[in-house]
Design an enzyme around this catalytic site. Sequence first.
Site, PDB file in Angstrom:
ATOM      1  CD  GLU A 153      -2.846   1.093   2.481  1.00  0.00           C
ATOM      2  OE1 GLU A 153      -2.906   0.032   3.146  1.00  0.00           O
ATOM      3  OE2 GLU A 153      -3.611   2.053   2.658  1.00  0.00           O
ATOM      4  CG  ASN A 203      -7.690   2.096   5.648  1.00  0.00           C
ATOM      5  OD1 ASN A 203      -8.599   1.322   5.368  1.00  0.00           O
ATOM      6  ND2 ASN A 203      -7.126   2.114   6.841  1.00  0.00           N
ATOM      7  CG  ASN A 253      -9.338  -1.303   1.681  1.00  0.00           C
ATOM      8  OD1 ASN A 253      -8.937  -2.464   1.789  1.00  0.00           O
ATOM      9  ND2 ASN A 253      -9.162  -0.401   2.640  1.00  0.00           N
ATOM     10  CD  GLU A 254     -10.117  -2.720   6.137  1.00  0.00           C
ATOM     11  OE1 GLU A 254     -10.029  -1.644   6.755  1.00  0.00           O
ATOM     12  OE2 GLU A 254      -9.475  -3.733   6.455  1.00  0.00           O
ATOM     13  CE1 TYR A 314      -3.237  -6.562   8.854  1.00  0.00           C
ATOM     14  CE2 TYR A 314      -5.419  -5.569   8.862  1.00  0.00           C
ATOM     15  CZ  TYR A 314      -4.224  -5.827   8.216  1.00  0.00           C
ATOM     16  OH  TYR A 314      -4.015  -5.344   6.949  1.00  0.00           O
ATOM     17  CD  GLU A 335      -6.024  -4.879   4.301  1.00  0.00           C
ATOM     18  OE1 GLU A 335      -5.825  -4.592   5.500  1.00  0.00           O
ATOM     19  OE2 GLU A 335      -6.485  -4.077   3.468  1.00  0.00           O
ATOM     20  CD  GLN A 350       0.234  -2.667   3.767  1.00  0.00           C
ATOM     21  OE1 GLN A 350       1.084  -2.073   3.143  1.00  0.00           O
ATOM     22  NE2 GLN A 350      -0.911  -2.090   4.118  1.00  0.00           N
TER      23      GLN A 350
HETATM   24  O1  AHR Z   1      -2.940  -2.941   6.097  1.00  0.00           O
HETATM   25  C1  AHR Z   1      -3.155  -1.787   6.825  1.00  0.00           C
HETATM   26  C2  AHR Z   1      -4.605  -1.297   6.742  1.00  0.00           C
HETATM   27  O2  AHR Z   1      -5.432  -2.202   7.392  1.00  0.00           O
HETATM   28  C3  AHR Z   1      -5.199  -1.195   5.363  1.00  0.00           C
HETATM   29  O3  AHR Z   1      -4.920   0.012   4.742  1.00  0.00           O
HETATM   30  C4  AHR Z   1      -6.671  -1.304   5.629  1.00  0.00           C
HETATM   31  O4  AHR Z   1      -7.359  -1.847   4.539  1.00  0.00           O
HETATM   32  C5  AHR Z   1      -6.739  -2.126   6.882  1.00  0.00           C
HETATM   33  O5  AHR Z   1      -7.565  -1.534   7.831  1.00  0.00           O
END
Ligand code: AHR
Length: 497
Positions: free
Chosen positions: A26, A71, A171-172, A243, A291, A348
């Site tokens: 990103e 994001n 995205n999200e 995450y 992700e 990432q």
């Molecule tokens: O990977 C970091 C961030 O985590 C990304 O930009 C977003 O899509 C997610 O919230």
Amino acid sequence: VKAKMTVDKDFKIAEVDKRIYGSFIEHLGRAVYGGIYEPDHETADEQGFREDVIKLVKELQVPIVRYPGGNMVSAYNWEDGVGPKQDRPRRLELAWRVTETNEIGTNEFMDWAKKVNTDVMMAVNLGTRGIDAARNLIEYMNHPGGTYWSDLRRSHGSELPYNIKTWCLGNEMDGPWQVGHKTADEYGRLAAETAKAMRLVDPTIELVSCGSSNSNMPTFPEWEAKTLEHTYEFADYISLHQYYGNRSHDTANFIAKSLDMDNFIQTVIATCDYMKAKKRSKKTINLSFDEWNVWFHSREQDKEIEPWTIAPPQLEDVYTFEDAILVGSMLNTMLKHADRVKMACMAQLVNVIAPIMTETGGGIFKQTIFYPYYYTSVYGRGIALSPVVHSPKYDSKDFTDVPYLDTSVVYNEVKNEVVIFATNRHLEMPLQVDIDIRSFEGYNVVEHVVLEKDNVKATNSLKKEQIKPHYNGESYVQNGNVTTILPKLSWNMIRLN
Ligand code: AHR
């Protein structure tokens, strides 16, 4: 402590789609600037890409990389990043509140992707933009020539179309933090109409509809159901993001969090299939876990970063040994769902919550999480098998019946190889595992790689790699049975052929 498992050639889950070993770059922190790209670095190539980074990315054999966000994509004008560099605008990048110079854009990234041998999964902006920007971008990227946007690409030096196959519809978009955040119905409609226009430009593409930002979102899984109501006929995949962290320093609970991931995957599969039934559809929607990782170490320090700086060190988690253990189990979890999880991106790849860390103007090192990712990516290709596992279990704060043995198995028919990935979650005791492999007659142990460390908080750094695998694992075969000893809290790969 003892466990037992049976691995049989016939217990097939599915062919592993190699794209589950994908990753993500990103425009965020030092992922691009100071990560993959640093023109003044001693290893920089003619385009300014760090060759030391290229080397490690190639080592990981990353098959696909998601780009440009994240994001960031939700307020990104892709046109800012193409054409002569001196004409590119500097912009306030709203997602991470930094200054984006646009020195690197789509064409440069495509060149980098070629250098590391990977495909690109491209995301379109459905936050501040929509159908028009997306249809122009795909014309620019995938149309051969003879039209405004495709000829513009050619004038920018890329004669041939890139033919990007996989596209993320935003995205999200369920996240209130997202620029242009939408309700499920607002997103669903926009995504469906954007998908329709993109497919009119290039009918061969595959599309990913946005799922929930994580399984704790209050709108999960209603978001999936409502959005698919609109996007089912256009999408091929739905995305999952997750995450994990260990702020409470509860290792036993932390390393069990892959059970939560498993539950998340099962719920999304169920929701997709509910919609399949409701729509009387013949099509199955697959999962793109685009992700996933451990992310929590850097959250506090990131609050100190001055806004509107260029490429500040954001999200630079330094990973511990226990993080590597969970990452290994997250990979196992996706392999166990190889029939539905067809893509995944470790988020990432460089510097930003990443397996590879660089110093601007300096060296590079492999984080602890590099290793389970590396071995699973390189050796976990073939057919995912479903082993029958009998393991003793424990309870932790959030989970009951956590098996000490966490495992996945891949059979590579071409190489005649069976690869067993196995984690011992027991914090104090080794685990003896007896593995029935009678259907693999004549197979022997080629190697047993072990990642272990007494100190669960041990990390790697530029100076010292405290966490790296050794090859002295104890495994031997006798009468169609592998006996293996997994050291206390360890990640292991046992390769047989
Ligand atoms: O990977 C970091 C961030 O985590 C990304 O930009 C977003 O899509 C997610 O919230």
